[in-house]
Write an enzyme that holds these catalytic residues in place. Structure first.
Site, PDB file in Angstrom:
ATOM      1  N   HIS A   1     -30.483 -73.044 -14.909  1.00 13.45           N
ATOM      2  CA  HIS A   1     -30.481 -72.073 -13.806  1.00 13.45           C
ATOM      3  C   HIS A   1     -31.397 -70.884 -14.089  1.00 13.45           C
ATOM      4  CE1 HIS A   1     -27.153 -74.581 -12.622  1.00 13.45           C
ATOM      5  NE2 HIS A   1     -26.490 -74.243 -13.715  1.00 13.45           N
ATOM      6  N   CYS A   2     -32.487 -71.164 -14.758  1.00 15.38           N
ATOM      7  CA  CYS A   2     -33.463 -70.103 -15.102  1.00 15.38           C
ATOM      8  C   CYS A   2     -32.790 -68.975 -15.877  1.00 15.38           C
ATOM      9  CB  CYS A   2     -34.148 -69.549 -13.855  1.00 15.38           C
ATOM     10  SG  CYS A   2     -34.988 -70.803 -12.887  1.00 15.38           S
TER      11      CYS A   2
END
Lengths: 85, 146
Positions: free
Chosen positions: A42-43
């Protein structure tokens, strides 16, 4: 199953991992049942490291999500674990 | 993804190797180790090797990854043991260069055919490739040229 925000007011977003099942495998299994979740880092690699995991599954509900949808997610997560473990 | 596609992606061979990966662990007598990471999903993997006289005398791996990446590493590790370093490097190069069009590779190496459905999915191709990239890079680091 480990849920990362069980008590937190976080809108409709729930991040979790299933014991013994990699998040990508969970997401792939759910996708085959038309349940769309996101899996990965999720970055947020530092958040993953801080939580001690390589990745998580993230499910999000909104106004169009019904109780039946949630029940189906729960049912398929059980099936998912049986499939992989 | 349909149920049939799911069954193809998680072929019984994939699941067998994912549940009970072969050569899992760290070699006590390793003379080379190399690790790698799939930065997009966070999967990590470390190979330990015992190279002797131009051959992969022994190899093992440890990983934290999905079923596909674990099975891919297990299948690859089992195959390269006792192969020459050049043979192993060529194998890795050929699969990695094939990308999604790996049918010809699979014709030559049917023992890896269960990986083909994952190679067809761009986001899962990296799961297959992680082990192969580490092994290729390890062999190149050993001075193997092809």
């Amino acid at each position: 199953m480990r849920v990362f925000n069980p008590d937190q007011a976080s809108g409709g977003i729930v991040s979790f991992v299933q014991d013994g099942v990699h998040p990508h495998d969970t997401a792939e299994f759910l996708a085959s049942h038309n349940i769309a979740v996101r899996a990965g880092r999720h970055c947020a690699p530092m958040a993953m490291d801080n939580a001690g995991v390589t990745a998580t599954v993230r499910a999000s509900a909104y106004v169009y999500t019904s109780e039946n949808d949630i029940a189906l997610l729960e049912e398929k997560l059980d099936e998912c674990r049986s499939f992989f473990v | 993804m349909s149920n049939e596609e799911l069954r193809a992606l998680y072929h019984e061979t994939i699941m067998r190797h994912a549940r009970n990966p072969q050569h899992y662990g760290h070699l006590a007598d390793a003379n080379y180790t190399r690790s790698g990471k799939n930065s997009s999903c966070g999967d990590t993997m470390e190979f330990s090797f015992s190279f002797r006289e131009g051959r992969v005398h022994a190899a093992a791996f440890e990983s934290e990854g999905c079923a596909v990446s674990t099975a891919s590493a297990s299948l690859l590790t089992a195959f390269i043991i006792e192969k020459t370093a050049v043979e192993a490097a060529l194998l890795c190069r050929n699969l990695l260069e094939a990308g999604a069009d790996a049918e010809a590779f699979m014709d030559l190496h049917p023992e890896f055919a269960c990986l083909l459905p994952a190679l067809k999915i761009p986001t899962r191709r990296t799961c297959v490739h992680l082990a192969w990239e580490i092994v290729r890079d390890a062999l190149l680091e050993q001075g193997v040229s092809y």
